[in-house]
Scaffold this active site. Structure first.
Site, PDB file in Angstrom:
ATOM      1  N   GLU A  35       5.365  51.268  -3.039  1.00  0.00           N
ATOM      2  CA  GLU A  35       6.759  51.705  -3.109  1.00  0.00           C
ATOM      3  C   GLU A  35       7.005  52.102  -4.564  1.00  0.00           C
ATOM      4  O   GLU A  35       6.706  51.328  -5.479  1.00  0.00           O
ATOM      5  CB  GLU A  35       7.707  50.563  -2.732  1.00  0.00           C
ATOM      6  CG  GLU A  35       9.155  51.030  -2.741  1.00  0.00           C
ATOM      7  CD  GLU A  35      10.175  49.892  -2.638  1.00  0.00           C
ATOM      8  OE1 GLU A  35       9.781  48.722  -2.732  1.00  0.00           O
ATOM      9  OE2 GLU A  35      11.364  50.201  -2.470  1.00  0.00           O
ATOM     10  N   ARG A 262      -2.622  38.112  -1.318  1.00  0.00           N
ATOM     11  CA  ARG A 262      -2.356  38.794  -2.577  1.00  0.00           C
ATOM     12  C   ARG A 262      -2.989  37.986  -3.695  1.00  0.00           C
ATOM     13  O   ARG A 262      -3.216  36.786  -3.575  1.00  0.00           O
ATOM     14  CB  ARG A 262      -0.865  38.979  -2.790  1.00  0.00           C
ATOM     15  CG  ARG A 262      -0.107  37.678  -2.931  1.00  0.00           C
ATOM     16  CD  ARG A 262       1.383  37.874  -3.248  1.00  0.00           C
ATOM     17  NE  ARG A 262       1.750  39.160  -3.738  1.00  0.00           N
ATOM     18  CZ  ARG A 262       2.821  39.843  -3.317  1.00  0.00           C
ATOM     19  NH1 ARG A 262       3.591  39.338  -2.399  1.00  0.00           N
ATOM     20  NH2 ARG A 262       3.122  41.003  -3.819  1.00  0.00           N
ATOM     21  N   LYS A 272       6.955  42.413  -8.668  1.00  0.00           N
ATOM     22  CA  LYS A 272       7.615  43.506  -9.376  1.00  0.00           C
ATOM     23  C   LYS A 272       9.002  43.092  -9.843  1.00  0.00           C
ATOM     24  O   LYS A 272       9.452  43.499 -10.910  1.00  0.00           O
ATOM     25  CB  LYS A 272       7.690  44.745  -8.465  1.00  0.00           C
ATOM     26  CG  LYS A 272       6.382  45.508  -8.448  1.00  0.00           C
ATOM     27  CD  LYS A 272       6.536  46.882  -7.846  1.00  0.00           C
ATOM     28  CE  LYS A 272       6.374  46.844  -6.354  1.00  0.00           C
ATOM     29  NZ  LYS A 272       6.247  48.190  -5.761  1.00  0.00           N
TER      30      LYS A 272
END
Length: 683
Positions: A35, A262, A272
């Site tokens: 994104e 992750r 983020k």
RNA sequence: UGGCUUAUGGUGUAACUGGCAACACGUCUGAUUUUGGUUCAGAAGAGUCCAGGUUCGAGCCCUGGUAAGCCAACCA
């Protein structure tokens, strides 16, 4: 290149299995779907390397797809940065895609869903809808809009698209199952109204599709065979598949989603949102601050693409939460730079060194190796004179014999130059050393071929000629957080663990003149200090170097440095550490053999028993006694201990209460072998 | 109090159809070294979360626990 690999990670295994089951390898297709709302970080590198690595392995296309369905958060700046980072890592995408390219198709499919009675428009507030949704342990209930007719829904949805409603007033929801144990299946939202310009579609749309509705369908449109994402999307898979079920054409490939864990890195944060907080709160200077775990930060710090790819490779892929130690990342960059970085000399904390027998005013040019690891790397010139700077910590007036550096009366080599001997020091009024005086063995110049030049001395120092040195700024970095996992504390914010000393600026370091022509892409090793690279803040008048990583330093480890840093070694439990080496290994051997004792039979069993008995000759009772406490389950170890005990008793060991207790416990055990051994002792 | 996922040296990953738990980082020795770097040789460190079960044999299969992570954004 055929990779020698006998084991696959579980994702590769899935593909291997699919191929074995008849899936055609030319249908393999992957995608990396960021994104564009932030910069890529080292965690993304795992996904990038996985997807593009798979592409390389199978010669399959890998799309770069920007998942840009939320105009409120996404920006072109991020798109550009992401593309730059991926290319820098050395990967090539097949097609640059955008979810926003599929808005029309997605809209058409949504209409279809409504017509099929599988979607409806809901005009309730977010709060009301949330309460109807229930909780993970209680089912949800239907809202009043759920039963509306197809025509009503079609009309409402058309008006949503036409911009007739305010932002937040209506949504389109899939009609699935309000009682599903999976919260995501309780009529998830497909579209919301966002009256905001999109970075690519401008004002064409005022309704935007949600992630779940967009992602799988985008995979389907692009005919992605394996859609790999992180574990937190595991629950979304059911929805992913449900959507596909509604519109899947069996003639086409049906994508499947698979999830992996992750990657976290110790002493940093990796979301983020948190990285953005560091940037916006000015804790760091930007997304590419060299302390950031972003790709751009690591690049600016001096990391190479190879080092990051190597790190991803070594880290592996799995399904469990983990925190990879930064030491692995540091290992990767050291290994890469050791082979390629040009060796130069720089003094960060200078003290003046005067060579009293070197002709006053004389200078000469010496030859310095560019890289001893690479015979083809050549040499460069290095000016020498009678007045030098050396590192302050490289001199001690009196030091123990473990100090290999300069002391009074001792000889050391000046790297690529002469062997010198410390003679005296000059101090200021407060006792600080201002100058060190030494004499040089003028026959000992490096590379001169004389006998003196090949003499062995204990230490080698780096230096610069004062007269020729250039000044530059050096920035040294330490971990950004003092805690190994700063965002793992429920009651504390990760911001509380910020390391106040993560940046140390040395305004005036002294460097050999060779460095004045350094460029941004150059990688240097400042001899004996670490790897450095030029920072983009540099100007021709003011060079700025970033320290990428220090050299391994076994000297620093020996010195319990009074550093306040977070480098404290964790205590390691070293059991049996007080015992003599030989005896410990005998007992260890016994434990090793005994561990598998109950798995053996016949000759092997007899052999193992004999081995234990033999080893027991070297074991003392004090060592053996702790084994009496062995858990009942570990029968093998108890049998081994029993055998060893029998040997000791035969050697004259006195019986005590511990021994008696161990024997009677053995007699009472279910295991026949153990009972037999115990019986053998009893007599 | 629901669902899903995971559990192997200090860390990260392996272990094919059950067969002596392997590799890398880190740690510690020693050798070499004009970088206390590199390189080389070696060592320590795990009964595979716990309790049962199946089996000649279980990290792997079965049963029951425990712990951790994720899930109730008009974020992705």
């Amino acid at each position: 290149m055929i990779e020698e690999r006998d084991s696959h990670n579980f994702i590769e295994q899935i593909i291997v299995d699919d191929l074995a089951a008849g899936f055609s390898s030319d249908k393999l297709r992957f995608r990396f779907p960021p994104e564009p709302n932030g910069y890529l970080h080292i965690g993304h590198a795992a996904s990038i390397c996985l997807n593009f690595g798979l592409g390389e392995m199978y010669n399959a296309p890998v799309n770069l797809r920007f998942d840009d369905t939320n105009p409120a958060k996404e920006e072109q700046e991020y798109v550009d940065a992401i593309k730059n980072d991926i290319q820098w890592l050395g990967f090539q995408w097949a097609t640059e895609c955008y979810s926003s390219d599929y808005f029309q198709q997605l809209y058409d499919w949504a209409i279809q869903l409504i017509k099929d009675g599988k979607a409806y428009v809901d005009g309730q507030s977010a709060d009301v809808m949330a309460s109807q949704k229930g909780t993970p342990s209680t089912p949800g209930v239907a809202g009043p809009f759920r039963g509306a007719s197809v025509d009503e829904n079609l009309a409402l949805f058309a008006r949503m698209k036409a911009g007739e409603f305010e932002q937040g007033s209506y949504v389109l929801r899939a009609k699935i199952d309000m009682a599903s144990p999976n919260m995501l299946m309780r009529d998830p939202i497909l579209y919301r109204i966002v009256k905001r310009a999109h970075h690519r579609t401008g004002n064409d749309w005022c309704i935007y599709p949600m992630y779940d509705w967009t992602h799988g369908e985008s995979d389907y449109i692009e005919q992605i065979s394996h859609s790999l994402c992180t574990l937190e999307f595991k629950m979304h898979r059911e929805l992913y598949d449900w959507f596909l079920d509604q519109l899947y054409d069996p003639a086409l490939l049906r994508p499947k989603q698979r999830e992996f864990a992750r990657r976290n890195l110790s002493y940093t944060v990796m979301s983020k949102r948190k990285l953005l907080e560091l940037v916006e709160g000015k804790t760091v200077t930007g997304w590419d601050d060299p302390r950031m775990p972003t790709i751009s930060g690591l690049r600016r710090r001096g990391y190479t693409p190879d080092s990051i790819r190597k790190f991803s490779d070594l880290s592996g892929i799995s399904k469990r939460d983990s925190v990879t130690d930064v030491s692995l990342l540091e290992y990767c960059i050291r290994e890469d730079l050791n082979k390629s970085a040009t060796r130069v000399m720089a003094v960060l904390d200078p003290v003046k060194l005067v060579i009293t027998n070197y002709p006053s005013g004389k200078t000469e040019m010496l030859e310095a190796e560019n890289n001893p690891e690479d015979p083809n790397s050549g040499t460069h010139e290095l000016p020498f004179s009678g007045e030098l700077y050396i590192e302050r910590e490289d001199f001690k007036e009196d030091a123990g014999n473990k100090f290999f550096r300069l002391t009074l009366g001792n000889e050391v080599r000046l790297k690529s130059a002469y062997i010198i001997k410390g003679e005296s020091v000059v101090k200021d009024a407060s006792g600080n050393i201002t100058e060190i005086h030494c004499t040089a063995d003028l026959e000992s110049r490096s590379g001169s071929g004389t006998e003196a030049s090949t003499r062995k001395v204990k230490g080698t120092l780096h230096w610069v000629s004062i007269q020729h040195a250039i000044k530059a700024e050096v920035r040294e970095y330490d971990r950004l957080f003092l805690d190994e996992a700063p965002d793992s504390h429920e009651e504390k914010s990760f911001m509380q663990f910020i390391n106040p000393e993560s940046l140390k600026v040395i305004k005036e370091a002294y460097m050999e003149p060779f460095l004045k022509d350094a460029s941004l892409s150059d990688k240097f090793q400042f001899q004996r200090l670490g790897y450095f690279t030029l920072d983009k803040d540099s100007t021709s008048e003011n060079l700025v170097f970033n320290k990428t990583v220090g050299l391994r330093d076994s000297w620093a480890k020996q010195n319990p440095a009074p550093s306040p840093q977070a480098n404290q070694p964790k205590p390691q439990n070293n059991q049996g550490g007080g015992l003599p080496q030989g005896q410990r290994s005998a007992l260890n051997e016994i434990q090793k053999i005994a561990k598998k004792y109950t798995n053996l039979s016949g000759e092997k069993l007899a052999g193992a028993r004999a081995d234990i008995a033999k080893l027991a000759e070297e074991v003392s009772y004090e060592e053996l006694e702790p084994l009496f406490q062995t858990a009942a389950k570990k029968v093998g170890t108890r049998i081994g201990a029993m055998i060893a005990l029998s040997v000791l008793l035969n050697k004259g060991q006195d019986r005590n209460s511990e021994i008696e207790a161990f024997i009677s416990a053995g007699l009472a055990d279910e295991n026949e072998e153990l009972v037999n051994e115990a019986k053998g002792i009893k007599n």
